[in-house]
Design a protein around this motif. Structure first.
Motif, mmCIF file in Angstrom:
data_model
loop_
_atom_site.group_PDB
_atom_site.id
_atom_site.type_symbol
_atom_site.label_atom_id
_atom_site.label_comp_id
_atom_site.label_asym_id
_atom_site.label_seq_id
_atom_site.Cartn_x
_atom_site.Cartn_y
_atom_site.Cartn_z
ATOM 1 N N ASN A 236 0.786 -1.119 -0.093
ATOM 2 C CA ASN A 236 0.194 0.085 0.030
ATOM 3 C C ASN A 236 0.822 1.240 -0.049
ATOM 4 O O ASN A 236 0.371 2.323 0.561
ATOM 5 C CB ASN A 236 -0.912 -0.087 1.329
ATOM 6 N N SER A 237 2.260 1.080 -0.572
ATOM 7 C CA SER A 237 3.076 2.146 -0.426
ATOM 8 C C SER A 237 2.576 3.515 -1.072
ATOM 9 O O SER A 237 2.692 4.672 -0.609
ATOM 10 C CB SER A 237 4.290 1.710 -0.559
ATOM 11 N N TYR A 238 1.883 3.072 -2.330
ATOM 12 C CA TYR A 238 1.343 4.515 -3.248
ATOM 13 C C TYR A 238 0.274 5.047 -2.480
ATOM 14 O O TYR A 238 0.173 6.232 -2.383
ATOM 15 C CB TYR A 238 1.172 3.736 -4.742
ATOM 16 N N LEU A 239 -0.529 4.305 -1.937
ATOM 17 C CA LEU A 239 -1.483 5.044 -1.156
ATOM 18 C C LEU A 239 -1.052 5.766 0.130
ATOM 19 O O LEU A 239 -1.620 6.732 0.238
ATOM 20 C CB LEU A 239 -2.555 3.790 -0.725
ATOM 21 N N TYR A 240 -0.091 5.139 0.746
ATOM 22 C CA TYR A 240 0.393 5.779 1.947
ATOM 23 C C TYR A 240 0.993 7.196 1.227
ATOM 24 O O TYR A 240 0.882 8.317 2.057
ATOM 25 C CB TYR A 240 1.443 4.868 2.432
ATOM 26 N N LYS A 241 1.683 7.105 0.399
ATOM 27 C CA LYS A 241 2.519 8.521 -0.190
ATOM 28 C C LYS A 241 1.553 9.243 -0.404
ATOM 29 O O LYS A 241 1.568 10.701 -0.150
ATOM 30 C CB LYS A 241 3.548 7.795 -1.252
ATOM 31 N N THR A 242 0.430 9.243 -1.180
ATOM 32 C CA THR A 242 -0.455 9.990 -1.831
ATOM 33 C C THR A 242 -1.267 10.451 -0.367
ATOM 34 O O THR A 242 -1.554 11.811 -0.547
ATOM 35 C CB THR A 242 -1.557 9.356 -2.817
ATOM 36 N N LEU A 243 -1.595 9.748 0.362
ATOM 37 C CA LEU A 243 -2.287 10.178 1.657
ATOM 38 C C LEU A 243 -1.412 11.246 2.384
ATOM 39 O O LEU A 243 -1.777 12.116 2.949
ATOM 40 C CB LEU A 243 -2.571 9.130 2.576
ATOM 41 N N LYS A 244 -0.241 10.927 2.547
ATOM 42 C CA LYS A 244 0.810 11.791 3.027
ATOM 43 C C LYS A 244 0.874 13.136 2.665
ATOM 44 O O LYS A 244 0.823 14.101 3.300
ATOM 45 C CB LYS A 244 2.097 11.074 3.337
ATOM 46 N N LEU A 245 0.898 13.106 1.334
ATOM 47 C CA LEU A 245 0.833 14.381 0.529
ATOM 48 C C LEU A 245 -0.463 15.299 0.810
ATOM 49 O O LEU A 245 -0.262 16.362 1.061
ATOM 50 C CB LEU A 245 1.020 14.201 -0.881
#
Ligand code: AKG
Ligand code: FE2
Length: 420
Positions: A236-245
């Motif tokens: 889920n790293s893409y989702l994590y990075k996008t949510l972090k942004l």
């Protein structure tokens, strides 16, 4: 650096982030099952125990007792050791050299079962089964929660085949990433249960009779890469990075920063909770929940509702039978929409506890622009009544997950009616 942007830059940036969030959530797929079970039918494997002879099906007490005499207490793996401790595992075991399965067609049947399990667990089709032990659980026998150690190179899962034998209790309970399944093997036919080796499982105490099973190690060719299925959590790293942004940018812009993601299935207001979610919905919300333990966001589930009210055409029959028409069945398309409203019908936490009802819904905060399209509405229809033409109300309901920036959770929760 939101403060330096012009409004249109900010809006473009936000739109870009929202479509990235939508892409990241849409990319989450239904995970493979981590465990499965099923029935096989009444098939005799031709069990032959050395020093004893053939065992007849369904198992009778006298043969069960004789087999137990040949058996030894099953050990279990603790670190690199195998130990016997009947308060953890209390089961009689025969190793594969002590018995044979003499029915020639058994292997053909086994191959079919293994192919089915491979499909269910999303294992590579090169998986093969290696007979490991025969186990007999008498009254009180059990195996406390554990994971299976790799007993053969490439071992990825365990397959248990239950043989016909009357017993009560002895259910297998499997737990993985917050999900639980319970399997009861059949008393009267062959049945199976299978799980990835890293899945925590236990055998509950047998309360009467004898639970009789064959265990197999399911292994892939050592040259094959290990499957990602149930062994590793999804990436889920893409989702994590996008949510972090999003948390860093969008979430600092408004007092009630949140967005909604429409789920694939519909759930009733009464049933909605993490446990009730199915397939991809469960995977998405679980991913968001896991991320919420690392980023300052809160996750809720909700039923969202669009209400359209207006007038519709009536057929001539209505005019002459106004009271019958009040109860006209079927669907009446709206001719003239006089009002459209959007509402958060019911907001719950992941345990299904109501936290809010009746909040206005800002549709711009829903990631899917076409959220209420292709939903069949519920309707209330009032037929021709004296001077008034017929009017109709349509309700469109969807289920969604809300992601709320934690700094604005309190204000997000304000503005609803008191929970009921
Ligand atoms: O008896 C069963 O169903 C499971 C046994 C087990 O967990 C094991 O052999 O590791
Ligand atoms: Fe096990």
């Amino acid at each position: 650096m939101a403060s330096c942007w012009s409004d249109s830059d900010t809006e473009d940036e936000m739109m870009g982030l929202r479509s990235s969030l939508l892409n990241a959530l849409d990319a989450i797929e239904t995970p493979a099952a981590f465990a499965s079970s099923g029935e096989i039918g009444f098939v005799d494997p031709g069990v032959f125990v050395h020093g004893m002879g053939p065992i007849y099906l369904p198992l009778e007490e006298s043969q069960a007792r004789q087999m137990i005499e040949q058996a030894h207490q099953a050990p279990y793996g603790k670190g690199s050791e195998t130990i016997i401790d009947t308060s953890v595992r209390n089961t009689w075991e025969l190793h594969s050299g002590q018995f044979e399965l003499r029915r020639p067609s058994w292997n053909t049947l086994l191959e079919r079962v293994v192919a089915g399990v491979a499909r269910e667990l999303d294992l590579d089709s090169t998986v093969h089964a290696e007979l490991y032990k025969m186990l007999i659980y008498e009254e009180g026998a059990m195996f406390k929660p554990h994971t299976d150690t790799e007993k053969a190179p490439g071992m990825v899962a365990t397959l248990v085949i239950g043989l016909p034998s009357a017993h009560e209790g002895g259910e297998v309970v499997v737990n993985h990433r917050g999900q639980q399944k319970t399997f009861k093997l059949s008393n009267t036919q062959c049945s199976y249960a299978s799980w990835y080796s890293d899945v925590v499982h236990e055998v509950l105490p047998v309360t009467s009779g004898y639970r009789w099973v064959l265990t197999y190690n399911l292994a892939l060719d050592a040259s094959q890469p290990r499957p990602a299925g149930g062994l590793q959590p999804p990436d889920n790293s893409y989702l994590y990075k996008t949510l972090k942004l999003w948390v860093e940018q969008d979430a600092s812009l408004g007092p009630t920063s949140h967005f909604w993601y429409q789920l694939d299935h519909e759930y009733t207001e009464a049933s909605i909770s993490l446990r009730a979610l199915k397939t991809r919905d469960l995977a998405c919300v679980q991913a968001l929940y896991e991320i919420s333990t690392m980023l300052p966001v809160d996750i809720f589930l909700a039923v969202l509702e669009k209400t359209e009210h207006g007038t519709c055409d009536y057929d001539d029959d209505d005019r002459y039978h106004p009271y019958d028409a009040m109860y006209t069945e079927g669907f009446h398309p709206l001719e003239d929409v006089t009002s459209t409203t959007y509402e958060v019908k019911s907001l719950v936490d992941l345990d299904g506890k109501k936290v809010l009802r009746g909040r206005t819904l800002d549709t711009k905060s829903i990631l899917q622009a076409d959220c209420f399209e292709d939903i069949s509405p519920e309707e209330s229809y009032r037929g021709y009544l004296g001077n008034e033409g017929p009017d109709v109300t349509h309700w469109y309901r969807v289920t969604a997950v809300a992601v709320v920036a934690r700094c604005s959770t309190a204000s997000f929760l304000l503005g609803g009616l008191p929970k009921k």
